[in-house]
Scaffold this motif. Sequence first.
Motif: not given
Length: 573
Positions: A70-71, A73-77, A99, A108, A111, A114-115
């Motif tokens: 999850r971390d 993925l959030m960095e990637r976003v 999502s 979740i 995330v 964040q998106v």
Amino acid sequence: MFAGLPELGISNGEDLKETLTNCTEPLKAIDQFQTENGILLPTLQSALPFLDLHGTPRLEFHQSVFDELRDKLMERVAFIAEGKDEDRYTKLEELLEKSFPLVKMPSIQPVVMQVMKHLPKVPEKKLKQVMADKELYKVCAVEVKRQIWQDNQALFGDEVSPLLKQYIVEKEAALFSSDLSVLHNFFSPSPKTRRQGEVVLKLTQMIGKNVKLYDMVLQFLRTLFLRTRNVHYCTLRAELLMSLHDLDISEICSVDPCHKFTWCLDACIREKFVDAKRARELQGFLDGVKKGQEQVLGDLSMILCDPFASNTLVLSTVRNLQELVGQDALPRDSPDLLLLLRMLSLGQGAWDMIDSQVFKEPRLDLEVVTRFLPAMMSVVVDDYTYNVEQKLPSEEKSSLSYPSTLPDAFTKYLQENRVACEMGLYFVLHITKQRNKNALQRLLPALVETHNDAAFSDIFLHLLTGHLTLLSDEFGTEEFCSAVFDSFLLTSFSSKENVHRHTLRLLLHLHQKVLPSRLETLVKTLEPPKQSSDPVKELYTQLTEKLEAQKKSPPQAADAPSLDLGLHPVTVS
């Protein structure tokens, strides 16, 4: 808790319950469920038994892997959103689509949020779902809330309203501060310091770069100013614009026609003086209001109505008048003075202009310049003449006594003209700051009747009580107490509760200096009636407790010989 999983084709607790209800071999069914829904990595299957040997629960292992993923993925976003790819927002929208069904799942939710935070335009359908759910709305980022607010003025108003109330409460509390000082008063903090206040920072963050939200806040401020006549809303109007200026939010500053004027005035407020160069700049902005854009005058008048602006303008006017007295010149001959009066007049007329929607500069009564200001200067000259007379050798002295009356033009305009009244009040503050007891005793009775009761406003009384601390020793005389209390404060304390509060603040600070017989009378007179508000009662209680404590402590003279050598303060000129 696991709502939304079936929509994505992922099994949840209900599926497991159904499997176990219908199976013949529960252990095999659990094993199969774990295999199908665990981490789909072939090499992992052989490693999991080692975790079992170490007593590590599968849940703990899966949870740690989940948190790590999850971390990442959030960095990637965030990385995608900040990148330069043309299709970056398309990618994020696709991820949001996948999502969003899990937005109610606590693990979740970050995330999804964040998106949404990184999407400049969240799909309308998703915004409506967030808005309809109080819990979701509460946790979504301010970037998402801005997109909701800009089309929902009522909802935005609900968010902003408590902040505006808090701002007014803080400003009014500052005016009733228990700290009385000429150096640290309501106007002491610099503009930059004031803009670091909680409310201004929160509002700035809520607005971001959104012009529509900025316009909404300005509309709220205009409406509240109209409804309440509270000038602190004018201060917030200026502070908010300058806070956005500090953050370089050009999207808003470039479209607010008041930006450059406010910026220039802000520099004057910082210096507590309008110099000739800035005066010309300000005049240029006022003269540059084009035909068809007169509505800008409404906002400019609000910015000039800000007490910090009018404080600076009037202080500059008093300084200007002092220079004119020294030069033997008349007010009408000073273009700088006339401009200051023009701006004062525009600020004083803010409420009328916004209320009437007639955007025209109010005409300044020329007699303020030709009659009131010369009358005010004559008071200065009288004082100067008397002081020079006192310094002459006794054989050259005439039997000149200090004048007790004031020129008719002075009292007339103090009552009838708001610009003249503002200058008259600051003139009183000026002579108090100079510790000029004679002039103050002469002027105070004239303040009982002023335009709109301005002399009994919180701002003036806050400043006057602070300035009076410079004359604290004079409260030991009946004559001075009579001028301050009988001739001014006590004339309206019973009908104006704020005057009652300011009088008690002054006594709390100076009670030791006040003539004892006078203090006793004042304490009886100022006892609050039953219907008084709590702040008045609290102040009175504080005062009586202080006086009681003072009575109980033994006088020092009884314990030790007096060290008073009969020396009196010497004024060094």
